[in-house]
Design an enzyme around this catalytic site. Structure first.
Site, short mmCIF file in Angstrom:
data_model
loop_
_atom_site.label_atom_id
_atom_site.label_comp_id
_atom_site.label_asym_id
_atom_site.label_seq_id
_atom_site.Cartn_x
_atom_site.Cartn_y
_atom_site.Cartn_z
N THR A 1 1.15 -0.93 -2.10
CA THR A 1 0.02 -0.04 -1.80
C THR A 1 -0.07 0.23 -0.29
OG1 THR A 1 -1.45 -1.97 -1.73
CG2 THR A 1 -1.35 -0.74 -3.81
N LEU B 1 0.27 -4.65 -8.85
CA LEU B 1 1.44 -4.50 -7.96
C LEU B 1 0.91 -4.36 -6.53
CD1 LEU B 1 4.48 -4.38 -7.93
CD2 LEU B 1 4.36 -1.92 -8.29
N HIS B 2 0.61 -5.52 -5.92
CA HIS B 2 -0.17 -5.53 -4.68
C HIS B 2 0.48 -4.80 -3.49
CE1 HIS B 2 -2.56 -8.77 -6.54
NE2 HIS B 2 -1.42 -9.34 -6.87
N ASP B 3 1.65 -5.31 -3.06
CA ASP B 3 2.11 -5.00 -1.71
C ASP B 3 2.53 -3.55 -1.42
OD1 ASP B 3 1.55 -7.58 -0.94
OD2 ASP B 3 3.60 -8.30 -1.17
N THR C 1 -5.64 -3.38 -5.44
CA THR C 1 -4.37 -3.72 -6.09
C THR C 1 -4.56 -4.07 -7.56
OG1 THR C 1 -4.38 -6.07 -5.43
CG2 THR C 1 -3.44 -4.50 -3.87
#
Ligand code: BDR
Ligand code: CA
Length: 310
Positions: free
Chosen positions: A242, A238-240, A192
């Site tokens: 992915t 922009l972690h989630d 991320t």
């Protein structure tokens, strides 16, 4: 693809929900809220708000655990703002929360749908998923896969030097999930931190110019401030989304099967994900750990799918 998104919105959670709702390949059976970035009363409301921004007031949203399995809740208003979704103009969602508990919804859905056809996408602390596995162990063999955002190995931690936020908040729940035996796909900070919300990427999202994309643009501009200051980068990770991108286009990612264990006892390294990347132990492989991503391909996918939300 039938998916349950378990979430603690969170601006990056909002991006994940939008990517899923904008993708015709994905059937969102329900969204389950958990306490994490902010308390449960806000995360369940934020989840409904994000659905409404996407024009999807038909999505079933359930409230789940309001605290971790055995610890007090730790939140992250310093990153996400007081509401968890700071940035755009917020509003009271026009559709209600579903009656019943998120954990019962997860269990019932997995027991009712054909085995191996429902994926879980947890993008917050893993409390709801662990509670579901404990309540009805028979769901384990029915889960297609658990695609989770959490942990870090080479990238280490973000909430402490050793731990990533989602795992840190409820390490006991994470230990249950990694040990459960269902296929686990782990999207750690190593991935991320390679998908940065640079100015040019955010401008492409802004240019989509529908309700969801406009709201997401405002969210990202708020949310990246903290990480820009922390990491000195153009934009923040922009972690989630992915996790949803992996469901849609796994070829954008690379990783390997590893053993992953969770540190639950140490005060210093609570919530660390101990990934045997180099295979130096004989411990069984229990997760596909992603390490790399085609970042431009990921943002192209997100931007393209946001346009479907018009
Ligand atoms: C994770 O923690 C939360 O703050 C984000 O929404 C993401 O799920 C990143 O560490
Ligand atoms: Ca999250």
């Amino acid at each position: 693809m039938k998916v349950i998104i378990d979430t603690d919105p969170g601006q990056d959670d909002a991006a994940a929900i939008m990517l899923a709702l904008g993708s015709p390949e994905i059937d969102v059976l329900g969204i389950t809220a958990v306490a994490g970035n902010v308390p449960l009363a806000l995360t369940e409301r934020n989840a409904r708000m994000v659905c409404e921004m996407c024009g999807r007031t038909d999505i079933k949203v359930y409230a789940g655990a309001d605290k971790p399995l055995s610890r007090p809740l730790v939140t992250a208003e310093h990153v996400h703002g007081k509401t968890g979704l700071d940035g755009p103009e917020l509003f009271e969602p026009s559709f209600p929360l579903q009656p019943g508990h998120a954990v019962d919804f997860i269990v019932q859905t997995l027991m009712n749908e054909a085995p191996g056809t429902v994926s879980l996408c947890p993008i917050g602390p893993l409390t709801n998923i662990a509670l579901a596995l404990q309540k009805e162990p028979a769901i384990t063999g029915r889960i297609q896969q658990i695609v989770l955002m959490g942990g870090g190995y080479f990238a280490q931690g973000n909430i402490t030097p050793a731990a990533e936020f989602n795992i840190f908040v409820d390490p006991e729940a994470a230990a249950v999930v990694f040990a459960c035996g269902a296929p686990v796909i782990m999207m750690p900070l190593d991935v991320t931190h390679k998908v940065m919300t640079t100015k040019s990427r955010v401008e492409k999202i802004r240019a989509v110019d529908n309700r969801a994309a406009r709201a997401l643009t405002e969210m990202l501009l708020f949310y990246e401030r903290f990480d820009e200051a922390k990491y000195g980068t153009d934009g923040g990770p922009l972690h989630d989304p992915t996790t949803i991108a992996w469901l849609l286009k796994p070829d954008l990612f690379a990783g390997r099967e590893c053993n992953v264990e969770i540190e639950t006892t140490s005060k210093l390294t609570r919530g660390a994900t101990v990934v045997d990347w180099w295979g130096v132990t004989k411990r069984g492989k229990n997760a596909l750990v992603l390490g790399d991503v085609n970042a431009d391909g990921f943002f192209d996918l997100l931007t393209e799918r946001l346009a479907n939300l018009g």
